[in-house]
Design a protein around this motif. Structure first.
Motif, PDB file in Angstrom:
ATOM      1  N   GLY A   1       0.836  -1.201   0.000  1.00 31.39           N
ATOM      2  CA  GLY A   1       0.000   0.000   0.000  1.00 31.39           C
ATOM      3  C   GLY A   1       0.871   1.252   0.000  1.00 31.39           C
ATOM      4  O   GLY A   1       2.034   1.227   0.409  1.00 31.39           O
ATOM      5  N   VAL A   2       0.300   2.348  -0.460  1.00 32.69           N
ATOM      6  CA  VAL A   2       1.083   3.569  -0.666  1.00 32.69           C
ATOM      7  C   VAL A   2       1.633   4.157   0.632  1.00 32.69           C
ATOM      8  O   VAL A   2       2.770   4.630   0.672  1.00 32.69           O
ATOM      9  CB  VAL A   2       0.275   4.618  -1.475  1.00 32.69           C
ATOM     10  CG1 VAL A   2      -0.853   5.219  -0.654  1.00 32.69           C
ATOM     11  CG2 VAL A   2       1.180   5.707  -2.001  1.00 32.69           C
ATOM     12  N   GLU A   3       0.871   4.117   1.712  1.00 29.00           N
ATOM     13  CA  GLU A   3       1.336   4.710   2.971  1.00 29.00           C
ATOM     14  C   GLU A   3       2.579   3.987   3.502  1.00 29.00           C
ATOM     15  O   GLU A   3       3.587   4.610   3.828  1.00 29.00           O
ATOM     16  CB  GLU A   3       0.226   4.681   4.023  1.00 29.00           C
ATOM     17  CG  GLU A   3       0.598   5.406   5.291  1.00 29.00           C
ATOM     18  CD  GLU A   3      -0.553   5.477   6.288  1.00 29.00           C
ATOM     19  OE1 GLU A   3      -0.270   5.402   7.495  1.00 29.00           O
ATOM     20  OE2 GLU A   3      -1.714   5.608   5.858  1.00 29.00           O
ATOM     21  N   LYS A   4       2.522   2.668   3.576  1.00 29.31           N
ATOM     22  CA  LYS A   4       3.666   1.890   4.060  1.00 29.31           C
ATOM     23  C   LYS A   4       4.842   2.007   3.080  1.00 29.31           C
ATOM     24  O   LYS A   4       5.997   2.109   3.500  1.00 29.31           O
ATOM     25  CB  LYS A   4       3.289   0.431   4.266  1.00 29.31           C
ATOM     26  CG  LYS A   4       4.440  -0.394   4.829  1.00 29.31           C
ATOM     27  CD  LYS A   4       3.960  -1.738   5.320  1.00 29.31           C
ATOM     28  CE  LYS A   4       5.066  -2.598   5.866  1.00 29.31           C
ATOM     29  NZ  LYS A   4       5.735  -2.077   7.027  1.00 29.31           N
ATOM     30  N   PHE A   5       4.541   2.007   1.793  1.00 27.18           N
ATOM     31  CA  PHE A   5       5.610   2.147   0.806  1.00 27.18           C
ATOM     32  C   PHE A   5       6.361   3.456   1.030  1.00 27.18           C
ATOM     33  O   PHE A   5       7.584   3.474   1.097  1.00 27.18           O
ATOM     34  CB  PHE A   5       5.049   2.095  -0.621  1.00 27.18           C
ATOM     35  CG  PHE A   5       6.083   2.409  -1.662  1.00 27.18           C
ATOM     36  CD1 PHE A   5       7.017   1.466  -2.043  1.00 27.18           C
ATOM     37  CD2 PHE A   5       6.128   3.664  -2.244  1.00 27.18           C
ATOM     38  CE1 PHE A   5       7.987   1.762  -2.986  1.00 27.18           C
ATOM     39  CE2 PHE A   5       7.085   3.977  -3.189  1.00 27.18           C
ATOM     40  CZ  PHE A   5       8.026   3.025  -3.565  1.00 27.18           C
ATOM     41  N   CYS A   6       5.633   4.552   1.155  1.00 27.87           N
ATOM     42  CA  CYS A   6       6.275   5.863   1.343  1.00 27.87           C
ATOM     43  C   CYS A   6       7.023   5.939   2.667  1.00 27.87           C
ATOM     44  O   CYS A   6       8.107   6.515   2.744  1.00 27.87           O
ATOM     45  CB  CYS A   6       5.244   6.978   1.261  1.00 27.87           C
ATOM     46  SG  CYS A   6       4.605   7.220  -0.406  1.00 27.87           S
ATOM     47  N   LYS A   7       6.465   5.347   3.703  1.00 28.05           N
ATOM     48  CA  LYS A   7       7.060   5.431   5.042  1.00 28.05           C
ATOM     49  C   LYS A   7       8.264   4.518   5.214  1.00 28.05           C
ATOM     50  O   LYS A   7       9.288   4.921   5.761  1.00 28.05           O
ATOM     51  CB  LYS A   7       5.991   5.085   6.088  1.00 28.05           C
ATOM     52  CG  LYS A   7       6.473   5.152   7.510  1.00 28.05           C
ATOM     53  CD  LYS A   7       5.364   4.769   8.472  1.00 28.05           C
ATOM     54  CE  LYS A   7       5.891   4.702   9.887  1.00 28.05           C
ATOM     55  NZ  LYS A   7       4.956   4.059  10.800  1.00 28.05           N
TER      56      LYS A   7
END
Length: 93
Positions: free
Chosen positions: A71-77
């Motif tokens: 998912g985008v949130e975990k990827f970015c973080k």
């Protein structure tokens, strides 16, 4: 070196989307290529399809992974910050 779309790359070798996941497992290779295209990222995390995810046929392989990703949130973080340490261009798919 090669220049495409106003971006300078160290060479013409680009790793296709999904082949190396996020390129972190194969840093020696990732740091030598011109760019990495990440595996697909969706808004929400996805588990992907149930195994088997690859089928062998007489003409090659059928890939049925199902866009498994964090998912985008975990990827970015958690992932993108590590990818930025690689010595190559990154394209997020």
């Amino acid at each position: 070196m090669i220049k495409l779309f106003g971006i300078t790359f160290k060479n013409r070798v680009f790793i296709a989307s999904g082949v190396f996941g996020f390129g972190l497992k194969y840093k020696k290779v990732s740091n030598r290529v011109g760019a990495i295209f990440t595996k697909g990222i969706t808004l929400e995390p996805r588990k992907g399809n149930a195994p088997p995810k690859v089928f062998e046929t007489t003409g090659g392989l059928i890939n049925w992974v199902g866009l498994e990703n964090p998912g985008v949130e975990k990827f970015c973080k958690d992932i993108l910050s590590k990818m930025k340490k690689l010595r190559t261009k990154i394209f997020v798919n």
